[in-house]
Design a protein around this motif. Sequence first.
Motif, PDB file in Angstrom:
ATOM      1  N   ALA A 216       8.304  11.369  13.547  1.00  0.00           N
ATOM      2  CA  ALA A 216       7.082  10.589  13.748  1.00  0.00           C
ATOM      3  C   ALA A 216       5.975  11.089  12.826  1.00  0.00           C
ATOM      4  CB  ALA A 216       6.627  10.672  15.200  1.00  0.00           C
ATOM      5  N   THR A 217       5.239  10.158  12.217  1.00  0.00           N
ATOM      6  CA  THR A 217       4.141  10.493  11.320  1.00  0.00           C
ATOM      7  C   THR A 217       2.832   9.951  11.885  1.00  0.00           C
ATOM      8  OG1 THR A 217       5.570  10.435   9.368  1.00  0.00           O
ATOM      9  CG2 THR A 217       3.210  10.227   8.987  1.00  0.00           C
ATOM     10  N   THR A 218       1.809  10.777  11.862  1.00  0.00           N
ATOM     11  CA  THR A 218       0.469  10.369  12.267  1.00  0.00           C
ATOM     12  C   THR A 218      -0.485  10.585  11.105  1.00  0.00           C
ATOM     13  OG1 THR A 218       0.869  10.975  14.582  1.00  0.00           O
ATOM     14  CG2 THR A 218      -1.429  10.761  13.884  1.00  0.00           C
TER      15      THR A 218
ATOM     16  N   MET B 256       0.830  -1.179   0.000  1.00  0.00           N
ATOM     17  CA  MET B 256       0.000   0.000   0.000  1.00  0.00           C
ATOM     18  C   MET B 256       0.875   1.242   0.000  1.00  0.00           C
ATOM     19  SD  MET B 256      -3.032   0.860   2.655  1.00  0.00           S
ATOM     20  CE  MET B 256      -4.168   2.180   2.343  1.00  0.00           C
ATOM     21  N   ASN B 257       0.389   2.297  -0.651  1.00  0.00           N
ATOM     22  CA  ASN B 257       1.178   3.512  -0.701  1.00  0.00           C
ATOM     23  C   ASN B 257       1.332   4.120   0.677  1.00  0.00           C
ATOM     24  OD1 ASN B 257       1.353   3.312  -3.436  1.00  0.00           O
ATOM     25  ND2 ASN B 257      -0.489   4.530  -3.806  1.00  0.00           N
ATOM     26  N   LYS B 258       2.480   4.747   0.902  1.00  0.00           N
ATOM     27  CA  LYS B 258       2.716   5.474   2.134  1.00  0.00           C
ATOM     28  C   LYS B 258       2.530   6.950   1.832  1.00  0.00           C
ATOM     29  CE  LYS B 258       5.938   2.031   3.907  1.00  0.00           C
ATOM     30  NZ  LYS B 258       7.289   1.758   4.395  1.00  0.00           N
ATOM     31  N   TYR B 259       2.000   7.663   2.787  1.00  0.00           N
ATOM     32  CA  TYR B 259       1.682   9.051   2.545  1.00  0.00           C
ATOM     33  C   TYR B 259       2.458   9.928   3.517  1.00  0.00           C
ATOM     34  CZ  TYR B 259      -2.010   6.544   0.294  1.00  0.00           C
ATOM     35  OH  TYR B 259      -2.683   5.667  -0.498  1.00  0.00           O
ATOM     36  N   THR B 260       3.162  10.921   2.991  1.00  0.00           N
ATOM     37  CA  THR B 260       3.971  11.819   3.805  1.00  0.00           C
ATOM     38  C   THR B 260       3.572  13.241   3.487  1.00  0.00           C
ATOM     39  OG1 THR B 260       5.794  10.277   3.640  1.00  0.00           O
ATOM     40  CG2 THR B 260       6.296  12.497   4.426  1.00  0.00           C
ATOM     41  N   VAL B 261       3.387  14.043   4.490  1.00  0.00           N
ATOM     42  CA  VAL B 261       2.975  15.419   4.293  1.00  0.00           C
ATOM     43  C   VAL B 261       4.176  16.331   4.490  1.00  0.00           C
ATOM     44  CG1 VAL B 261       2.331  15.890   6.686  1.00  0.00           C
ATOM     45  CG2 VAL B 261       1.199  17.115   4.858  1.00  0.00           C
ATOM     46  N   MET B 262       4.209  17.445   3.779  1.00  0.00           N
ATOM     47  CA  MET B 262       5.334  18.358   3.856  1.00  0.00           C
ATOM     48  C   MET B 262       5.219  19.319   5.019  1.00  0.00           C
ATOM     49  SD  MET B 262       7.115  17.279   1.356  1.00  0.00           S
ATOM     50  CE  MET B 262       8.352  18.574   1.216  1.00  0.00           C
ATOM     51  N   ALA B 263       4.009  19.581   5.446  1.00  0.00           N
ATOM     52  CA  ALA B 263       3.834  20.492   6.572  1.00  0.00           C
ATOM     53  C   ALA B 263       3.195  19.748   7.718  1.00  0.00           C
ATOM     54  CB  ALA B 263       2.952  21.668   6.164  1.00  0.00           C
TER      55      ALA B 263
ATOM     56  N   SER C  21      -2.100  13.557   6.874  1.00  0.00           N
ATOM     57  CA  SER C  21      -1.040  13.123   7.783  1.00  0.00           C
ATOM     58  C   SER C  21      -0.238  14.320   8.258  1.00  0.00           C
ATOM     59  CB  SER C  21      -0.117  12.104   7.091  1.00  0.00           C
ATOM     60  OG  SER C  21       0.552  12.693   5.995  1.00  0.00           O
ATOM     61  N   ALA C  22       0.375  14.142   9.394  1.00  0.00           N
ATOM     62  CA  ALA C  22       1.233  15.177   9.966  1.00  0.00           C
ATOM     63  C   ALA C  22       2.521  14.528  10.444  1.00  0.00           C
ATOM     64  CB  ALA C  22       0.528  15.877  11.132  1.00  0.00           C
ATOM     65  N   THR C  23       3.630  15.166  10.191  1.00  0.00           N
ATOM     66  CA  THR C  23       4.933  14.642  10.584  1.00  0.00           C
ATOM     67  C   THR C  23       5.571  15.554  11.620  1.00  0.00           C
ATOM     68  OG1 THR C  23       5.268  13.608   8.429  1.00  0.00           O
ATOM     69  CG2 THR C  23       7.234  13.975   9.771  1.00  0.00           C
ATOM     70  N   THR C  24       5.958  14.968  12.751  1.00  0.00           N
ATOM     71  CA  THR C  24       6.681  15.691  13.790  1.00  0.00           C
ATOM     72  C   THR C  24       8.169  15.485  13.558  1.00  0.00           C
ATOM     73  OG1 THR C  24       4.880  15.312  15.349  1.00  0.00           O
ATOM     74  CG2 THR C  24       7.018  15.971  16.269  1.00  0.00           C
TER      75      THR C  24
ATOM     76  N   GLU D  37      -6.752   7.654  14.261  1.00  0.00           N
ATOM     77  CA  GLU D  37      -5.369   8.038  13.976  1.00  0.00           C
ATOM     78  C   GLU D  37      -4.503   6.795  13.944  1.00  0.00           C
ATOM     79  OE1 GLU D  37      -3.978  10.932  16.748  1.00  0.00           O
ATOM     80  OE2 GLU D  37      -4.987  12.601  15.727  1.00  0.00           O
ATOM     81  N   HIS D  38      -3.559   6.797  12.996  1.00  0.00           N
ATOM     82  CA  HIS D  38      -2.607   5.696  12.892  1.00  0.00           C
ATOM     83  C   HIS D  38      -1.219   6.281  12.965  1.00  0.00           C
ATOM     84  CE1 HIS D  38      -0.033   2.723  10.811  1.00  0.00           C
ATOM     85  NE2 HIS D  38      -0.842   1.843  11.371  1.00  0.00           N
ATOM     86  N   LYS D  39      -0.468   5.864  13.964  1.00  0.00           N
ATOM     87  CA  LYS D  39       0.872   6.397  14.169  1.00  0.00           C
ATOM     88  C   LYS D  39       1.907   5.481  13.521  1.00  0.00           C
ATOM     89  CE  LYS D  39      -0.351   8.701  18.504  1.00  0.00           C
ATOM     90  NZ  LYS D  39      -0.360  10.032  17.894  1.00  0.00           N
ATOM     91  N   GLY D  40       2.920   6.095  12.920  1.00  0.00           N
ATOM     92  CA  GLY D  40       3.963   5.335  12.247  1.00  0.00           C
ATOM     93  C   GLY D  40       3.708   5.258  10.764  1.00  0.00           C
ATOM     94  N   ASP D  41       4.700   4.723  10.039  1.00  0.00           N
ATOM     95  CA  ASP D  41       4.587   4.669   8.586  1.00  0.00           C
ATOM     96  C   ASP D  41       4.342   3.259   8.068  1.00  0.00           C
ATOM     97  OD1 ASP D  41       7.016   3.562   9.135  1.00  0.00           O
ATOM     98  OD2 ASP D  41       8.202   4.906   7.859  1.00  0.00           O
ATOM     99  N   THR D  42       3.918   2.334   8.943  1.00  0.00           N
ATOM    100  CA  THR D  42       3.590   0.990   8.491  1.00  0.00           C
ATOM    101  C   THR D  42       2.274   1.016   7.723  1.00  0.00           C
ATOM    102  OG1 THR D  42       2.497   0.523  10.605  1.00  0.00           O
ATOM    103  CG2 THR D  42       4.813  -0.136  10.377  1.00  0.00           C
TER     104      THR D  42
END
Length: 474
Positions: free
Chosen positions: A169-171, A1-8, A157-160, A188-193
């Motif tokens: 950390a990504t949520t 499955m695709n992983k999603y990362t946010v820039m802000a 998603s939000a990345t700390t 909410e799902h924490k982590g990038d799994t």
Amino acid sequence: MNKYTVMAAGLVLSLGLVAGCGSSDGPEAGKQEEKGSSEAPEKAPKAEGPVYRGTAIPGLAAKQAWSLPAADPIDLGDTFLFVKSASGDYAQGGQFEKEPLDGTTGTLHSSSEPEPLELEFRDVKTGAVRKTLKVTAEHVAATTWRDGVPAFEVRTSATTESDGLSAEATTVTVTVYGSDGAELGKAEHKGDTPFHVHEGHLIEQADQATLQLTPIGGGQPRKVTCGGNQASCSFDPRNKDIDGGQGHAPLITGTYTFHVENGSTYETAPEELVMSDLSTGRKVWSTADVTPPKGVELDDDGVRTSGSIRVLDVRDGRILTAWGAGAFATDTWVTATYELASGKQIGGSTKYSYADFPGDTINTEGSSVFSPDRRFAAAATERGSTVWQPADGKEVWAQKEGEKAMTPLRFSPNGGVLYGTTEDGDETALAVDAATKKVLAKDLPEDSVPLSAKQPGYGYFSTDAGFFVFPAAG
């Protein structure tokens, strides 16, 4: 499955809910509220897009109900959901991985950064816009809520960032909505799994043999295991099945869930499928407690020689199954329907053999395509298509040696027409009478083979010329 990362960091959904074709701007990021009325006008205008000028399609009425420019919808039952980009273009599915096997749209939008989108809810019968919803999101996809209710999910998603010592950390925030645009639940799902959303749960791999099902909106997580030496257990988002090796079944069906015993091993016994209560884990039904249908090979101890077993459908207190015919008949299956309460087999069975297909990398063997009313089922056999009745196991017809083998695709909305393809068809499909095998059309463009809407009596398809909705043939 695709992983999603946010820039802000810290972005959440921004929503604006209005009636009719217009839409107001959503609230500022970080807030969530509704604007305007959720009620559609009493006489909303019918959608009027391009006119279909292609080949007449058996199983559909001669005149279209409505249309749009090229687009793909998420079928929510009484409404279709369309996604529009900031430029006003409709999104189209099909280009994403792990899409549904039935040809419907799974994912309509997926991006690495949050993007402003407008979601349109259109009446299936008329195409009139019932409401719109503005979101800023990375992912919009079809899903189901509890008891199989059609729904869709929106992800942000939000990345700390790391402070120098801590790890980044990504949520991911998942919000599920119903056909009326109302929020059904959030998680909410924490982590990038990777994880999946299905039947109101987050589905993720706990370990090689275990899936964890976490209710969206709160509740006790449930673990589903595949037992057996070196067992593996996974969830296939394409057919929504649990995969235990040779055993496959719907992971969740209504208030029940399946797990696999003796998964991926045949050291002591063949694989068994066990259905249990989703909330309590109490066993309700098992293939080990019923008698395999006639045609399934048993050894001297009365144990079936093949571990291959599937549950194809669960509805109305009945379970439709497909059993491997024998240890050396790996492509041959026997279907049977059982009464859930008593375990008694209902009606007869159908036996058919698949032709080997090296491109078949998913768990489709032993499966069939079903008419919307479940009156007919069609299987792809060595000689082509076989049509049978799930209710009593009776074969309706089967292709014969010497005929061009047809692979079944799907049935028409009224169930009376079966569409399929042959090897010598160049991006075209056949349409045959489901009850008699009479050929109704032999040069139907494959992209015009309709999908059956969840709203009974309507079919739809999307081509380069547009998106078209037709009533079923009378």
